[in-house]
Write a protein that holds these residues in place. Structure first.
Motif, PDB file in Angstrom:
ATOM      1  N   ARG A 425       0.830  -1.210   0.000  1.00  0.00           N
ATOM      2  CA  ARG A 425       0.000   0.000   0.000  1.00  0.00           C
ATOM      3  C   ARG A 425       0.879   1.281   0.000  1.00  0.00           C
ATOM      4  N   LYS A 426       2.043   1.232   0.728  1.00  0.00           N
ATOM      5  CA  LYS A 426       2.946   2.384   0.814  1.00  0.00           C
ATOM      6  C   LYS A 426       3.510   2.743  -0.564  1.00  0.00           C
ATOM      7  N   LEU A 427       3.899   1.672  -1.274  1.00  0.00           N
ATOM      8  CA  LEU A 427       4.424   1.888  -2.625  1.00  0.00           C
ATOM      9  C   LEU A 427       3.378   2.560  -3.498  1.00  0.00           C
ATOM     10  N   LEU A 428       2.155   2.082  -3.311  1.00  0.00           N
ATOM     11  CA  LEU A 428       1.043   2.613  -4.098  1.00  0.00           C
ATOM     12  C   LEU A 428       0.816   4.100  -3.766  1.00  0.00           C
ATOM     13  N   ASP A 429       0.870   4.384  -2.451  1.00  0.00           N
ATOM     14  CA  ASP A 429       0.700   5.787  -2.029  1.00  0.00           C
ATOM     15  C   ASP A 429       1.753   6.691  -2.660  1.00  0.00           C
ATOM     16  N   MET A 430       3.006   6.169  -2.648  1.00  0.00           N
ATOM     17  CA  MET A 430       4.105   6.948  -3.220  1.00  0.00           C
ATOM     18  C   MET A 430       3.861   7.222  -4.697  1.00  0.00           C
ATOM     19  N   SER A 431       3.435   6.136  -5.424  1.00  0.00           N
ATOM     20  CA  SER A 431       3.165   6.307  -6.856  1.00  0.00           C
ATOM     21  C   SER A 431       2.070   7.335  -7.048  1.00  0.00           C
ATOM     22  N   LEU A 432       1.059   7.247  -6.196  1.00  0.00           N
ATOM     23  CA  LEU A 432      -0.077   8.152  -6.345  1.00  0.00           C
ATOM     24  C   LEU A 432       0.356   9.612  -6.095  1.00  0.00           C
ATOM     25  N   SER A 433       1.174   9.825  -5.036  1.00  0.00           N
ATOM     26  CA  SER A 433       1.566  11.212  -4.736  1.00  0.00           C
ATOM     27  C   SER A 433       2.461  11.773  -5.849  1.00  0.00           C
ATOM     28  N   GLU A 434       3.304  10.898  -6.423  1.00  0.00           N
ATOM     29  CA  GLU A 434       4.122  11.369  -7.545  1.00  0.00           C
ATOM     30  C   GLU A 434       3.242  11.739  -8.725  1.00  0.00           C
ATOM     31  N   THR A 435       2.188  10.956  -8.967  1.00  0.00           N
ATOM     32  CA  THR A 435       1.267  11.257 -10.085  1.00  0.00           C
ATOM     33  C   THR A 435       0.551  12.574  -9.817  1.00  0.00           C
ATOM     34  N   VAL A 436       0.216  12.808  -8.532  1.00  0.00           N
ATOM     35  CA  VAL A 436      -0.458  14.074  -8.189  1.00  0.00           C
ATOM     36  C   VAL A 436       0.496  15.244  -8.465  1.00  0.00           C
ATOM     37  N   ARG A 437       1.775  15.024  -8.093  1.00  0.00           N
ATOM     38  CA  ARG A 437       2.764  16.076  -8.336  1.00  0.00           C
ATOM     39  C   ARG A 437       2.880  16.365  -9.829  1.00  0.00           C
ATOM     40  N   LEU A 438       2.898  15.242 -10.600  1.00  0.00           N
ATOM     41  CA  LEU A 438       2.968  15.394 -12.053  1.00  0.00           C
ATOM     42  C   LEU A 438       1.774  16.194 -12.569  1.00  0.00           C
ATOM     43  N   ALA A 439       0.585  15.886 -12.052  1.00  0.00           N
ATOM     44  CA  ALA A 439      -0.635  16.566 -12.496  1.00  0.00           C
ATOM     45  C   ALA A 439      -0.541  18.053 -12.167  1.00  0.00           C
ATOM     46  N   GLU A 440       0.014  18.347 -10.952  1.00  0.00           N
ATOM     47  CA  GLU A 440       0.168  19.750 -10.528  1.00  0.00           C
ATOM     48  C   GLU A 440       1.121  20.488 -11.475  1.00  0.00           C
ATOM     49  N   MET A 441       2.212  19.779 -11.803  1.00  0.00           N
ATOM     50  CA  MET A 441       3.194  20.348 -12.713  1.00  0.00           C
ATOM     51  C   MET A 441       2.556  20.651 -14.063  1.00  0.00           C
ATOM     52  N   LEU A 442       1.750  19.709 -14.520  1.00  0.00           N
ATOM     53  CA  LEU A 442       1.056  19.903 -15.808  1.00  0.00           C
ATOM     54  C   LEU A 442       0.153  21.127 -15.735  1.00  0.00           C
ATOM     55  N   ARG A 443      -0.483  21.298 -14.575  1.00  0.00           N
ATOM     56  CA  ARG A 443      -1.391  22.438 -14.432  1.00  0.00           C
ATOM     57  C   ARG A 443      -0.595  23.753 -14.547  1.00  0.00           C
ATOM     58  N   LYS A 444       0.582  23.741 -13.883  1.00  0.00           N
ATOM     59  CA  LYS A 444       1.442  24.928 -13.954  1.00  0.00           C
ATOM     60  C   LYS A 444       1.824  25.221 -15.394  1.00  0.00           C
ATOM     61  N   MET A 445       2.191  24.130 -16.104  1.00  0.00           N
ATOM     62  CA  MET A 445       2.619  24.295 -17.487  1.00  0.00           C
ATOM     63  C   MET A 445       1.506  24.885 -18.331  1.00  0.00           C
ATOM     64  N   LEU A 446       0.277  24.416 -18.061  1.00  0.00           N
ATOM     65  CA  LEU A 446      -0.864  24.923 -18.830  1.00  0.00           C
ATOM     66  C   LEU A 446      -1.116  26.394 -18.502  1.00  0.00           C
ATOM     67  N   SER A 447      -1.013  26.724 -17.199  1.00  0.00           N
ATOM     68  CA  SER A 447      -1.300  28.118 -16.837  1.00  0.00           C
ATOM     69  C   SER A 447      -0.217  29.033 -17.393  1.00  0.00           C
ATOM     70  N   PHE A 448       0.993  28.503 -17.620  1.00  0.00           N
ATOM     71  CA  PHE A 448       2.057  29.295 -18.233  1.00  0.00           C
ATOM     72  C   PHE A 448       1.747  29.577 -19.700  1.00  0.00           C
ATOM     73  N   SER A 449       1.310  28.525 -20.389  1.00  0.00           N
ATOM     74  CA  SER A 449       1.063  28.712 -21.814  1.00  0.00           C
ATOM     75  C   SER A 449      -0.250  29.426 -22.078  1.00  0.00           C
TER      76      SER A 449
END
Ligand code: ADP
Length: 619
Positions: A425-449
């Motif tokens: 479950r811990k591994l899964l949580d880690m993967s999930l939080s990294e995906t959330v970070r990625l999604a946040e990053m994508l949002r930043k990228m979109l707001s930049f463009s």
């Protein structure tokens, strides 16, 4: 009879002249001892043999005239004796009716030579008088010319000497007749007058200035006869001096009205030319510069010496020249300005260095213009780059968005199937939080463009800062970061997008946190100045390296590792602030912290602005 002859001979012997007698056949009957002394003994010989060593009559012989009964008195040069004689020839009638001739030779060689010498010297003086370059004259006390040379006649504009000799000196020559009286007083008192400057008038009335040097002529009793002297026409010299003065004035005018700054200094560095443009460009007034200031003062230390070296070297346009060379000048107010210098050495007729002259150009405006141009070009390039990046980023973000959400959903699903205590479950949580970070990053990228088209309204910056600090208070404390805020009372509201400003301040807070991993102080200050609201955000973190300070607002510039930073935060902030008509400045030194200053204009609402603009253009 013989006795008489003997007496006559005795008398002849006492006479200084040479005497001889010939008969009609030219045979010498008698010679006195002076004659023998002159030509040798010749009694019984033919006279032409004696006088000319010839067997025929002498070419100059006038004996036939004498034999005809004439007395002659004439002069003769006799080559054999190399002497000139005054000859007296007398016919003598003999008792038998035949004729003889008595001839007296008086040596006049020396007198002749004296006469010839005198004539030559008189001629020389006459020549000198006529041809000397100055006017020479002789005048009477009463005021008439007795003689004058050609130069004087010409100087006074007369056609002939006669014409000049007829004029009344006091009336016709002097512009002011009283000057002649003054001249007479001086010359009769001192015997001479040296370089008396006086105005004469020419025949046509035009005045000329002459320099008169004269002395008195006396008669045998010491009475003044008149004067003789020389006159030099100064008019030409005066004209020349006037022309020179005019040429110098003209040169000065050119120098002073030149739009280029011009200066000149002697070899000791004393300034002697400093034109108006130089005054204006460097601020030193000519009255405090010419003859008073040293040339080194207008250059940074040591530069004047280097300039002299460059002028003397052949490398900058030739020896004695410095062609348009970049230069620094120190203005009177102490400011150092950029410019160029063209200079030259001035030499005297013997080729010795005497001074330097220079003309310079103030390049401050041009350099500033070039800088602005360069920065505009850079900005243009930057915005083009940003636009291209924006398009690319939005495409990538868009493409990644869907699969990412797919992955996130799947992970969420898996999570619900694995109990919390399970090791995986811990591994899964880690993967999930990294995906959330990625999604946040994508949002930043979109707001930049595609920056959010935010609604703008009247906002209070202090309120936004307060809210944000409250929200992040706990998190910052956990990172050992102290918060200090000095927010100005009565800060005017500004017309802005609340969301965008929040994003800007948030980004600043998160950068400050990253810069202070060991903790520190984060301060917010606001103030109102010159129709702008200033927001100062400082941290006591690691600071920014000098080499990076100009790059931090560039998109994708980051010094953080790939997990933490993408390098878009500040470039997005900058874009937002510029959109609001404001700007961001940064001050930082590595190891000591960083201060960002954001300033935004305090303006009326757009509606009011429009009205004002209409007012301005109304007829
Ligand atoms: P990111 O934070 O993703 O790196 P930013 O554009 O926000 O991107 O920042 C760019 C860079 O500017 C950072 O990587 C960092 O080097 C520098 N920087 C920004 N703010 C600070 C700060 N407060 N102190 C030190 N460096 C900073």
């Amino acid at each position: 009879m013989d006795k008489e002859k003997e007496m006559l001979k005795a008398i002849f012997e006492t006479i200084e002249e040479g005497i001889y007698v010939i008969d009609q056949n030219y045979t010498i009957e008698y010679m006195n001892s002076q004659m023998v002394e002159l030509f040798g003994e010749g009694t019984g010989k033919k006279c032409h043999r004696l006088l000319n060593d010839s067997d025929t009559l002498c070419p100059w012989c006038r004996a036939p005239e004498v034999f005809r009964g004439n007395r002659l008195h004439w002069e003769l040069y006799v080559p054999k004796a190399d002497k000139t004689f005054a000859l007296t020839e007398l016919p003598l009638k003999n008792p038998d009716g035949s004729m003889s001739k008595l001839c007296i030779f008086r040596d006049i060689t020396e007198r002749k030579q004296r006469e010839a010498k005198l004539a030559a010297s008189e001629e020389r003086y006459q020549n000198l008088f006529e041809h000397v370059g100055v006017g020479v004259y002789i005048s009477s006390k009463e005021g008439r010319f007795l003689d004058a040379n050609q130069a004087f006649i010409q100087m006074m504009g007369y056609d002939s000497k006669e014409e000049l000799l007829n004029i009344d000196i006091t009336r016709d020559l002097y512009v002011r007749p009283s000057d002649r009286r003054k001249f007479q007083e001086m010359i009769e008192r001192d015997g001479r007058v040296v370089e008396y400057e006086v105005e004469f008038k020419r025949k046509d009335g035009t005045p000329i200035t002459v320099l008169l040097t004269s002395h008195v002529r006396y008669d045998h009793h010491g009475n003044v006869l008149g004067y003789e002297g020389i006159t030099v026409d100064l008019t030409e010299r005066y004209m020349m001096e006037k022309k020179l003065r005019e040429a110098r004035d003209f040169m000065n005018k050119i120098i002073h009205s030149s739009p280029s700054p011009i200066m000149a200094a002697d070899l000791k560095g004393n300034i002697f030319i400093w034109n108006r443009a130089a005054e204006e460009t460097l601020g030193y007034p000519a009255s405090e510069t010419i003859g008073k200031m040293h040339i080194t003062k207008i250059y940074p230390e040591g530069l004047a010496y280097r300039i002299m070296k460059m002028i003397r070297s052949p490398e900058h346009g030739g020896v004695g020249l410095l062609r348009s060379h970049p230069m620094l000048y120190v203005r009177q107010d102490g400011k150092v300005i950029d410019g160029t210098l063209s200079a030259a050495m001035i030499y005297d007729d013997d080729g010795n260095e005497v001074a330097t002259v220079g003309s310079f150009v103030d390049m401050t405006d041009r350099i500033e213009m070039e800088r602005t141009l360069r920065s505009t070009q850079e900005q243009l390039l930057q915005s083009e780059k940003l636009a291209a990046m924006g398009r690319l980023t939005s495409q990538i973000a868009h493409e990644l968005n869907n699969p990412l959400f797919g992955i996130m959903n799947t992970l969420e699903l898996l999570k619900s199937e694995i109990p919390p205590e399970n090791k995986r479950r811990k591994l899964l949580d880690m993967s999930l939080s990294e995906t959330v970070r990625l999604a946040e990053m994508l949002r930043k990228m979109l707001s930049f463009s595609k920056p959010d088209q935010e609604e703008k309204s009247q906002v209070n910056i202090n309120t936004i800062i307060d809210e944000l600090l409250m929200l992040h208070d706990k998190q910052l404390r956990e990172n050992s970061i102290k918060i200090k805020s000095e927010l100005a009372d009565n800060l005017p509201e500004i017309y802005a997008s609340r969301n965008q400003l929040r994003q800007v301040f948030l980004n600043m807070i998160s950068n400050a946190r990253d810069a202070m991993p060991e903790g520190g102080t984060l301060s917010f200050k606001t103030r109102h100045q010159n129709d702008h609201v200033f927001i100062e955000i400082s941290d006591t973190g690691q600071g920014i390296d000098q080499e990076n300070i100009n790059k931090i607002f560039d998109s994708f510039f980051t010094t953080k590792d790939t997990v933490k930073g993408v390098g878009l935060g500040l470039s997005v902030c900058y874009g937002f602030i510029r959109d609001h008509g404001g700007d961001i400045k940064v001050r930082s030194s590595a190891g000591e912290g960083t201060t960002f200053t954001i300033f935004l204009p305090v303006s009326e609402t757009p509606a009011e602005n429009r009205e004002n603009e209409l007012d301005k253009t109304a007829p």
